[in-house]
Structure formats: structure tokens, C-alpha cells
Design a protein around this motif. Structure first.
Motif, PDB file in Angstrom:
ATOM      1  N   ASP A 179     -28.152  27.082 -96.832  1.00 36.14           N
ATOM      2  CA  ASP A 179     -29.416  26.969 -96.106  1.00 36.14           C
ATOM      3  C   ASP A 179     -30.533  26.712 -97.105  1.00 36.14           C
ATOM      4  OD1 ASP A 179     -31.013  29.466 -96.863  1.00 36.14           O
ATOM      5  OD2 ASP A 179     -29.137  30.400 -96.183  1.00 36.14           O
ATOM      6  N   ASN A 180     -31.626  26.146 -96.610  1.00 39.82           N
ATOM      7  CA  ASN A 180     -32.770  25.951 -97.504  1.00 39.82           C
ATOM      8  C   ASN A 180     -33.898  26.920 -97.143  1.00 39.82           C
ATOM      9  OD1 ASN A 180     -33.420  24.708 -95.129  1.00 39.82           O
ATOM     10  ND2 ASN A 180     -34.458  22.947 -96.065  1.00 39.82           N
ATOM     11  N   GLY A 181     -33.478  28.177 -96.963  1.00 46.01           N
ATOM     12  CA  GLY A 181     -34.447  29.231 -96.632  1.00 46.01           C
ATOM     13  C   GLY A 181     -35.132  29.775 -97.875  1.00 46.01           C
ATOM     14  N   ASN A 182     -35.563  31.034 -97.789  1.00 47.53           N
ATOM     15  CA  ASN A 182     -36.336  31.635 -98.885  1.00 47.53           C
ATOM     16  C   ASN A 182     -35.491  32.152-100.043  1.00 47.53           C
ATOM     17  OD1 ASN A 182     -39.054  31.317 -98.092  1.00 47.53           O
ATOM     18  ND2 ASN A 182     -38.739  32.880 -96.516  1.00 47.53           N
ATOM     19  N   PRO A 187     -35.977  22.635 -91.825  1.00 47.54           N
ATOM     20  CA  PRO A 187     -34.877  23.601 -91.945  1.00 47.54           C
ATOM     21  C   PRO A 187     -33.514  22.898 -91.858  1.00 47.54           C
ATOM     22  CG  PRO A 187     -36.152  23.973 -89.934  1.00 47.54           C
ATOM     23  CD  PRO A 187     -36.726  22.771 -90.570  1.00 47.54           C
ATOM     24  N   ILE A 188     -32.702  23.133 -92.835  1.00 51.52           N
ATOM     25  CA  ILE A 188     -31.378  22.496 -92.855  1.00 51.52           C
ATOM     26  C   ILE A 188     -30.305  23.542 -93.127  1.00 51.52           C
ATOM     27  CG2 ILE A 188     -29.900  20.772 -93.988  1.00 51.52           C
ATOM     28  CD1 ILE A 188     -32.549  19.413 -94.922  1.00 51.52           C
ATOM     29  N   VAL A 189     -29.266  23.503 -92.323  1.00 55.93           N
ATOM     30  CA  VAL A 189     -28.093  24.326 -92.596  1.00 55.93           C
ATOM     31  C   VAL A 189     -26.904  23.379 -92.734  1.00 55.93           C
ATOM     32  CG1 VAL A 189     -26.495  26.048 -91.660  1.00 55.93           C
ATOM     33  CG2 VAL A 189     -28.963  26.376 -91.427  1.00 55.93           C
ATOM     34  N   SER A 190     -26.266  23.419 -93.895  1.00 53.79           N
ATOM     35  CA  SER A 190     -25.116  22.530 -94.052  1.00 53.79           C
ATOM     36  C   SER A 190     -23.837  23.319 -94.284  1.00 53.79           C
ATOM     37  CB  SER A 190     -25.336  21.531 -95.186  1.00 53.79           C
ATOM     38  OG  SER A 190     -26.352  21.947 -96.042  1.00 53.79           O
ATOM     39  N   GLY A 235     -33.168  28.585-101.421  1.00 54.89           N
ATOM     40  CA  GLY A 235     -32.125  28.759-100.424  1.00 54.89           C
ATOM     41  C   GLY A 235     -30.907  29.498-100.946  1.00 54.89           C
ATOM     42  N   THR A 236     -29.956  29.657-100.045  1.00 54.62           N
ATOM     43  CA  THR A 236     -28.766  30.446-100.343  1.00 54.62           C
ATOM     44  C   THR A 236     -27.516  29.685 -99.918  1.00 54.62           C
ATOM     45  OG1 THR A 236     -30.051  32.438 -99.898  1.00 54.62           O
ATOM     46  CG2 THR A 236     -27.661  32.682 -99.927  1.00 54.62           C
ATOM     47  N   THR A 237     -26.461  29.839-100.702  1.00 56.11           N
ATOM     48  CA  THR A 237     -25.174  29.286-100.299  1.00 56.11           C
ATOM     49  C   THR A 237     -24.142  30.407-100.305  1.00 56.11           C
ATOM     50  OG1 THR A 237     -25.787  27.255-101.442  1.00 56.11           O
ATOM     51  CG2 THR A 237     -23.472  27.479-100.771  1.00 56.11           C
ATOM     52  N   PHE A 286     -29.252  30.517 -90.275  1.00 55.43           N
ATOM     53  CA  PHE A 286     -30.282  30.087 -89.320  1.00 55.43           C
ATOM     54  C   PHE A 286     -31.472  31.038 -89.366  1.00 55.43           C
ATOM     55  CE2 PHE A 286     -26.697  27.905 -86.956  1.00 55.43           C
ATOM     56  CZ  PHE A 286     -27.109  26.623 -87.313  1.00 55.43           C
ATOM     57  N   TYR A 287     -31.179  32.336 -89.527  1.00 55.36           N
ATOM     58  CA  TYR A 287     -32.252  33.322 -89.619  1.00 55.36           C
ATOM     59  C   TYR A 287     -33.117  33.039 -90.847  1.00 55.36           C
ATOM     60  CZ  TYR A 287     -34.546  37.884 -89.772  1.00 55.36           C
ATOM     61  OH  TYR A 287     -35.475  38.895 -89.785  1.00 55.36           O
ATOM     62  N   ALA A 288     -32.432  32.689 -91.961  1.00 52.03           N
ATOM     63  CA  ALA A 288     -33.152  32.427 -93.209  1.00 52.03           C
ATOM     64  C   ALA A 288     -34.093  31.233 -93.076  1.00 52.03           C
ATOM     65  CB  ALA A 288     -32.149  32.194 -94.345  1.00 52.03           C
ATOM     66  N   VAL A 289     -33.616  30.143 -92.466  1.00 49.49           N
ATOM     67  CA  VAL A 289     -34.490  28.962 -92.349  1.00 49.49           C
ATOM     68  C   VAL A 289     -35.621  29.210 -91.346  1.00 49.49           C
ATOM     69  CG1 VAL A 289     -32.760  27.306 -93.128  1.00 49.49           C
ATOM     70  CG2 VAL A 289     -32.949  27.794 -90.690  1.00 49.49           C
TER      71      VAL A 289
END
Lengths: 124, 448
Positions: B384-387, B365-368, B438-440, B349-352
Motif C-alpha cells: 500500500d502507499n499509505g503512511n 491510494p493504491i493497493v497492489s 507505505g507498507t508491504t 485499505f485502512y492505511a491508504v
């Protein structure tokens, strides 16, 4: 009167159907339910003319109630639907934002159904 | 006779000097001094007053005998007895020759050449002995000096050894002190570590509080609302029964039953959240229990989401869950793995949220969260689809105290603890990341 209820909690449907049992039976009120902002916009896109009143929760994952409100007020102008916002956080910031975006009323959770019924009566 | 006096002078001089009599034998030194001067006096008298020669000769012999007597008798001169050996033949011969000369003049003339020869030999003997004695004395002195030097060396070695021992003792004391200090520091560090881990736990609990409040409020609202509805429905049902509309009454009764189930369901939901919170804050019992990973992930996802939402009104993200329903239950320490989930959800959530600050309006912003069963393990992927995480940072994310958050906002212990917890369960945490995409985080926990 047709009312669209938007909330991410699915049990809200059963609750409304029980609470407005008589009204639904008599055909006084018809309910539709959406479980997210996107859902709600989809419904409105198809059946706009049917929703006279929208009750929306503010705190939803994805599109929040406030974003939904903003989009409804932008897209659906004629006739503008009545939008009442509902939130668990009855704070002034949410209230102010909702009012700025054109909300017609602001209710806090837990919902006082008697109060809601009175407000609906004054609308119709 | 003159020769005897010279011998007396030489011996007294020699012994006084060689035996250091002035300091070692002051009493005898004085006596030797008298003998020395007496001999000189006799020499002078003998040379100047010829008629006194008989007297001086007798005195010379007496003086010489006295000297011999001292050297022979006194134990202080034990070392000087060799001198005695050297001079004795000459002294005796000279005495004998003088006495003979005095008493048996006729005999003396007959023996004269023999006596002179013997005297000559005795002189040679004396000189030879003298040379030998001197040599021996010199060798002895050398030995003495050598022994003395060795003694000195020995003393030096001993004193060096003593110094060394003192130094060793000092160093040992220093080292012991340092060791004690280090041990103390280690104890302090351990205590600090415990405190930090506790602080991290409390920090994540603090983040949870608002989420928990929201998560409890919602089911409670339902409990209250459905209870109210049921009160109304019961009154209606009683009315219908009174009016004889039993079919209607039966329908209402069915609704009431359904509502009771809803009340029970939401009651339990609130209950589970409170229990979860207590579990989280309670001291870790380390007790493993068979746990439904889907339910645990869902619970902490909601807590994390609503917690952040309550803190920051502008925060939002779309949650996508894809839970495999046939996921086997896993034997885990519930609150530990819950912390791991919470950490990783919070990070996502912080990343998005960070990306939303700089991204354009179309950014969603999506967190799955996905759960999956694989061979012998369950996989929990949090995407997440963050940076994304830069490569330089990626290497450090599991290190304790490493954080990219501004000072005071992150302890830097979240992922480090998460890593330890999952390792303790025999599992793994892996990261896949692409910058700007993003990151997984993929958690793998073995089912057996």
C-alpha cells in the motif's frame, strides 16, 4: 448515436452487444467500452465528439464513477455529453451526489434494458 | 544422749525439708513433726530435771530406734537409707554404751576408753557420711535439674515442631487454594481467548457482508441479463428459421451458446463467493486442500474492497494485481489463509484511507497485490502507499490485542492470528515499511 459504457466488469460489453443487437446492426447505435475511469477519460480525450452518451458505473476501483462524472463535466463542456450513472447501490446519497455533480440520469443495477432503450429513444 | 536428740532433730528437719514431706508424705510429715517436738521436749527435760535423766535417756534411745526403724522399714524412705548408714554406728554404739553403763558398770569402766574412742570414730563416720550424702544429694539434684531442663527443652522442641507443622499445613492449604484459583483463572482466560478469536472472525465476516452482497449481486445481474437476452435471441432465431434465413439463425445460435457460457461462468462466480463465505464462518475443519492462491487472493481482495466500499461511500483505491499465472497450487487450510489475506487487505485499505484524510488532492491510494513463485514457496506481496508504520509500532504489530485503531474499531487480533496461521503452514509473514511511503506485507507459504 454513440454511447460510451464505463464499467469494471468486462462482460458488460458482451451483454450490451447482445441486448442492442438490432440497433448495432442497423447502425442506430454505436458502442464503445471503457473498463475504468482513466480508460474512459483517455477515450474521451481522443474521440470526444463521437460519444454522445456516457453510461458509467459508480462503483469502480481506482477512479469512481462519481469522480469520472465530475471530471467529464469539468473538461468537456462543448457540447456537454449526456451522462447517465449506474450503480448497484441505489441509495439516496449516491443519487444526490450524482445529481449535484451534473448527472443527467440515474439508473440502478440490475439494468432494466427496456427502460434504458426507452430513455435512449427519447434522447435521439 | 543429748547428741542423739540433736541428731533426731536435725534428721527430721532435714528429711522433712529435703523430701518435701509436707506435700508428698503428709502422714509421715506429721509423725516426723511429733518426733521433732518430742526430741526438743526431751532435750529441755534432760537439761532442767537431772533426776529424770535415766528416763529421758531411755526415751531418747527409743525415739532414735523408732526413727531408725521407720527409715529402715518404710519403703517411702528408701532414698533416705544412706542417712541410716551414717547414723547407725553411732546410734548402736550409744545404745550399747548406755546399756552397758546401766547394767555392767564394772565392764563399762573397763571399756569406757574404748567405747569413747569408738563413739568418736562413729561421730567422725557420721559426719563424713553426712558430707558425702550431701554432696551426692547436691549432684543428684543438679542432675535432676539438668534432666528437667532437658525435658523442658524437649517439650519446647516438640511444641515448636507442632507449631511448625500447623504452619506448614496452613501454608500448604493457602498454596493449594491459590493454585486452584489460578487454574480457574487460566480456564477462564482460555475460554475468553476462544471467544475473542471467534469474535474476531465474526467481525471480519461482518466487514465482509457488504462486499459479499456486492460480489454476489454483480454475477447475479449478469445471469439474469444474459438469460433475458437468450430468451429474446431464441425468439428471433425461431423467426429467422421460419423465414428460411438459416445462416442468420446459425449466428444467433452461436451467440446463445456464448451467452449460456457467460451465465454458467457468473453463476459459478456467485456460487464460489457464497461457498467462500460459508467456509469463512464455518468451524475450522483444519483440512488442507490444494488451493489456487491467485484465485483466493483475488476473491478476498474483491470482498475486502467492496466490503469497505459499501461501509464508506467515500472510500476508494486503485487495485493493482500482478498474479504469476504459473503459480503452483499450495496445500493450505483455505478459510484460514483466506482470513490472513482478508486481514492484510483490510489493513492496506485502512492505511491508504488514513493517508487520504491528510494527504493533498493529488494523492492516489493504491493497493497492489503480487504473487510470485520462488524456490519451494509462493510469495504473496500486499503493498500500500499509505503512511507506513513507525518503528515503535512495528515491533508490536503481531502482538495480540495491539491495535492503532480507535477503541472499538479493531480487536487487535487480526495480525496476531494471521501470524499464527501462516506459522502453522510453515510459512512466514514479513513487513517492509517506510514512513510516509507505505507498507508491504510479504507472505511466504511453502509449496511442499
Amino acid at each position: 448515436m454513440k454511447i460510451l459504457v464505463v464499467d469494471d466488469e468486462t462482460d458488460i460489453r458482451v451483454l450490451f452487444e447482445q441486448r442492442f443487437r438490432k440497433e448495432i446492426k442497423s447502425g442506430e447505435i454505436e458502442f464503445a467500452f471503457a473498463y475504468s475511469g482513466d480508460d474512459a477519460l483517455g477515450y474521451l480525450g481522443k474521440l470526444m465528439h463521437e460519444a454522445v452518451l456516457i453510461l458509467s458505473d459508480i462503483n469502480m476501483p481506482g477512479m469512481s464513477g462519481l469522480e469520472l462524472l465530475k471530471k467529464i463535466k469539468q473538461k468537456f463542456e462543448n457540447p456537454p455529453p449526456v451522462v447517465m450513472m449506474i450503480t448497484a447501490y441505489g441509495d439516496s446519497e449516491n443519487y444526490k451526489q450524482a445529481m449535484d455533480l451534473g448527472a443527467d440520469d440515474f439508473l440502478t443495477k440490475p439494468l432494466d434494458f427496456n427502460l434504458l432503450k426507452e430513455k435512449l429513444k427519447s434522447l435521439s | 544422749m543429748i547428741f542423739e536428740l540433736i541428731i533426731a532433730i536435725v534428721i527430721t528437719r532435714y528429711l522433712r525439708k529435703s523430701m518435701q514431706m509436707a506435700t508428698k508424705l503428709p502422714k509421715w510429715d506429721k509423725i516426723f513433726n511429733y518426733i521433732f517436738y518430742a526430741a526438743i521436749a526431751l532435750l529441755v527435760i534432760d537439761a532442767t530435771i537431772a533426776p529424770a535423766r535415766i528416763v529421758t535417756t531411755a526415751l531418747s534411745h527409743l525415739l532414735m530406734l523408732y526413727l531408725v526403724y521407720i527409715l529402715y522399714k518404710e519403703k517411702e524412705f528408701a532414698d533416705a537409707r544412706q542417712v541410716l548408714l551414717a547414723i547407725a554406728p553411732f546410734v548402736l554404739l550409744s545404745l550399747f554404751s548406755d546399756i552397758t553403763k546401766l547394767t555392767y558398770k564394772s565392764q563399762y569402766s573397763a571399756w569406757k576408753s574404748f567405747l569413747e574412742l569408738a563413739t568418736g570414730f562413729s561421730v567422725v563416720w557420721m559426719v563424713t557420711m553426712w558430707v558425702i550424702i550431701n554432696k551426692q544429694r547436691k549432684a543428684l539434684n543438679k542432675e535432676k535439674i539438668k534432666a528437667h531442663e532437658e525435658e523442658e527443652k524437649k517439650k519446647q522442641v516438640i511444641s515448636l515442631k507442632d507449631q511448625l507443622e500447623i504452619q506448614v499445613a496452613e501454608r500448604t492449604a493457602e498454596l493449594t487454594k491459590q493454585k486452584e484459583e489460578l487454574e480457574e483463572t487460566l480456564t477462564e482466560l482460555k475460554a475468553t481467548q476462544t471467544q475473542l478469536i471467534h469474535a474476531e472472525k465474526m467481525a471480519s465476516l461482518g466487514e465482509l457482508t457488504a462486499g459479499i452482497a456486492h460480489e454476489i449481486q454483480n454475477p447475479l445481474n449478469f445471469v439474469n441479463n444474459f438469460a433475458e437476452v437468450n430468451t429474446e435471441l431464441i425468439a428471433e432465431m425461431q423467426m429467422e428459421i421460419a423465414n428460411g434465413n438459416f445462416q442468420e439463425a446459425k449466428e444467433i445460435a452461436d451467440d446463445i451458446k456464448d451467452n449460456e457460457q457467460k451465465i454458467s461462468f457468473h453463476g459459478k462466480r456467485a456460487d464460489a463467493i457464497v461457498k467462500g463465505m460459508l467456509l469463512h464462518s464455518r468451524k475450522n475443519t483444519g483440512q488442507k486442500e490444494l488451493t489456487d492462491i491467485n484465485a483466493l487472493a483475488d476473491e478476498y481482495l474483491r470482498l475486502s474492497f467492496h466490503g469497505l466500499r459499501a461501509k464508506d461511500k467515500s472510500f476508494n483505491a486503485t487495485l493493482k494485481t500482478d498474479f504469476e499465472h504459473s503459480l503452483p497450487k499450495v496445500n493450505i487450510v483455505h478459510q484460514d489463509v483466506g482470513r490472513v489475506f482478508l486481514n492484510i487487505f483490510n489493513n492496506a485499505f485502512y492505511a491508504v484511507t488514513e493517508k487520504k484524510k491528510t494527504a493533498d488532492e493529488n494523492y492516489q491510494p493504491i493497493v497492489s497485490v503480487q504473487t510470485k513463485k520462488i524456490n519451494g514457496a509462493v510469495l504473496i506481496s500486499v503493498k500500500d502507499n499509505g503512511n507506513g508504520i513507525p518503528q515503535t509500532v512495528l515491533e508490536k504489530i503481531f502482538q495480540p490485542f495491539f491495535t492503532t485503531k480507535p477503541t472499538g474499531q479493531g480487536t487487535g487480533l487480526g495480525l496476531s492470528l494471521s501470524y499464527d496461521i501462516i506459522k502453522a503452514h510453515g510459512g512466514e509473514i514479513n513487513v517492509e515499511t517506510k514512513e510516509a511511503e507505505g507498507t508491504t506485507f510479504i507472505i511466504q507459504i511453502p509449496t511442499t
